[in-house]
Write an enzyme that holds these catalytic residues in place. Structure first.
Site, PDB file in Angstrom:
ATOM      1  N   GLY A   1       0.889  -1.635   0.139  1.00 16.85           N
ATOM      2  CA  GLY A   1       0.067  -0.482   0.111  1.00 16.85           C
ATOM      3  C   GLY A   1       0.956   1.186   0.246  1.00 16.85           C
ATOM      4  O   GLY A   1       2.010   1.376   0.574  1.00 16.85           O
TER       5      GLY A   1
ATOM      6  N   CYS B   1     -15.283   6.871   9.662  1.00 18.90           N
ATOM      7  CA  CYS B   1     -14.549   8.335   8.984  1.00 18.90           C
ATOM      8  C   CYS B   1     -15.898   9.142   8.525  1.00 18.90           C
ATOM      9  O   CYS B   1     -16.552   9.431   7.858  1.00 18.90           O
ATOM     10  CB  CYS B   1     -13.994   8.312   7.517  1.00 18.90           C
ATOM     11  SG  CYS B   1     -13.169   9.072   7.485  1.00 18.90           S
TER      12      CYS B   1
ATOM     13  N   CYS C   1      -6.999  16.852  14.085  1.00 18.72           N
ATOM     14  CA  CYS C   1      -7.970  17.473  13.017  1.00 18.72           C
ATOM     15  C   CYS C   1      -7.929  18.850  12.219  1.00 18.72           C
ATOM     16  O   CYS C   1      -8.293  19.516  13.353  1.00 18.72           O
ATOM     17  CB  CYS C   1      -8.935  16.500  12.708  1.00 18.72           C
ATOM     18  SG  CYS C   1      -9.983  16.077  11.507  1.00 18.72           S
TER      19      CYS C   1
END
Length: 427
Positions: free
Chosen positions: A8, A159, A353
């Site tokens: 990945g 999410c 965030c």
């Protein structure tokens, strides 16, 4: 000499390769295996979907960067992992053997779990740049013929931040187009309350987000699951705290963007001792799988139990800062292991965030991400929008240069300048 394979090359995989190359010995080799030769900055997808960014703005061609870093690069999807053979079978028929494997695949998007759901059905997505570009085409068509909008996340989603972001970004884009007065907006989520975020809230995210929704005429439905989606119509049901479903409701829409639940990729599902029933990789505190101790995992593919029971299932998000923490711990642990030492590094799993709303936003700091916390803070303002723009440019510039550094930490410290953030690194 040992061969390390990183499976990945999203946020976790790309910086995993960078940090691993520096942490292990010079004689060791590192190879990245990924289905996509280019990295796309996923946090910018909401901007792609309303035409504020183009693909080339947020894309990094990984092959030349990995070559410069001395990392092998195979842009072919994984077909099946054979952990007992230390071998990864690829979709083109070749096999890649490894001494150590780091799984950083991200998730598979479980659109098929709901009838009519997803880009191949009747709702848009911003989980991948291809989806975001499709959502942009749908939005352009919508603006010519406005109607109701439904935005949110499906049951089992983990999410939630991008769903809130996109609702408010749409709100801003509609105001700029001077058609906001023609659009009824509804936010639909499995969270037990607005601002839960799969984390039982951070600071006053509940109050801040509810206030923003009221001020911007966005209605909401919480503890809600989607039953099915048809053209222009979403059937949903709210669930009470006692677990009893209320009568179904039909939400008409001319445009809908809903985030799906995640699961592990097919190459990893059903491997006993490696993956949980949803296909997420089981790890210990050192990011190492308990059964296959030469396999590690970082990022969204890691199995994390939910915060606690909720009326409708909600997962725990793996934020960028948290993923970076996993990556650094894993690289350092593998560096210790190949030198004959025991691993000792544990990720801090803190969260920073920036949720952009188009002309404002909300920022929060959770230390650690999962409560109880030492730092539990949130705030809002136009500075969040500006900070995210700065972070995007910073991150992409550094990734293109092959710089291995704590992107989220440095960008957050630089752009936010908030004293509370200085404690986050120490965990």
């Amino acid at each position: 000499m040992a061969h390390f394979v990183v499976l990945g090359a999203g946020l976790g995989g790309a910086i995993m390769a960078y940090e691993l190359r520096e942490a292990v010995r010079k004689e060791d080799t590192v190879t990245v295996v990924t289905k996509d030769a280019k990295y796309h900055f996923v946090p910018s997808n909401p901007w792609i979907a309303v035409g504020w960014r183009k693909r080339e703005d947020i894309t990094v061609d990984l092959a030349p960067v990995m070559k410069k870093k001395g990392v092998g690069f195979i842009p072919v999807a994984a077909e099946r992992l054979h952990p007992d053979e230390n071998r990864l079978q690829l979709a083109d028929g070749q096999s890649v053997s490894y001494d150590y494997l780091v799984i950083a695949t991200g998730p598979e998007l479980a659109f098929d779990e709901i009838e009519g759901f997803g880009p191949e059905g009747h709702t848009q997505s911003i989980c991948h740049i291809d989806h975001a570009e499709q959502a942009r085409e749908a939005f352009d068509a919508f603006c010519k013929k406005p109607g109701p909008i439904v935005v949110g996340a499906a049951q089992g989603a983990s999410c939630f931040g991008p769903a809130y972001e996109f609702a408010f970004i749409l709100n801003t884009a509609l105001r700029r187009a001077k058609i906001r007065d023609q659009v009824k907006m509804t936010f639909v989520t499995p969270e037990p309350y607005v601002g839960h975020l799969g984390l039982d809230g951070v600071g006053d995210t509940k109050g801040l987000l509810e206030s923003e929704m009221r001020e911007n005429d966005i209605k909401w439905m919480t503890s809600t699951r989607i039953k099915k989606v048809e053209a222009g119509k979403m059937t949903v049901e709210e669930v009470g705290e006692d677990g009893q479903a209320k009568p179904e409701k039909e939400l008409p829409f001319a445009y809908a963007m809903m985030l799906p639940a995640f699961r592990g990729i097919k190459a990893l599902i059903g491997i006993e001792g490696l993956s949980n029933p949803r296909g997420f990789t089981i790890v210990d505190k050192y990011q190492r799988n308990p059964k296959y101790q030469n396999i590690f995992a970082v990022g969204v593919c890691v199995a994390i139990p939910p915060m606690g029971p909720t009326a409708v299932p909600c997962g725990v998000p793996k934020t960028g800062f948290m993923i970076e923490s996993m990556v650094t711990a894993t690289a350092q642990n593998l560096g210790q292991i190949v030198r004959g030492q025991e691993p000792s590094n544990v990720g801090t799993w803190n969260a920073v965030c920036l949720a952009d709303f188009g002309n404002g936003g909300i920022a929060f700091v959770a230390q650690p991400q999962i409560p109880p916390r030492n730092v539990n803070w949130s705030a809002s303002g136009k500075w969040v929008h500006l900070a995210k723009i700065g972070f995007e440019k910073y991150f992409i510039r550094k990734l293109r240069k092959g710089k291995s550094e704590p992107y989220y930490e440095k960008a957050a410290m630089h752009m936010l300048g908030i004293d509370k953030l200085k404690a986050v690194k120490k965990g």
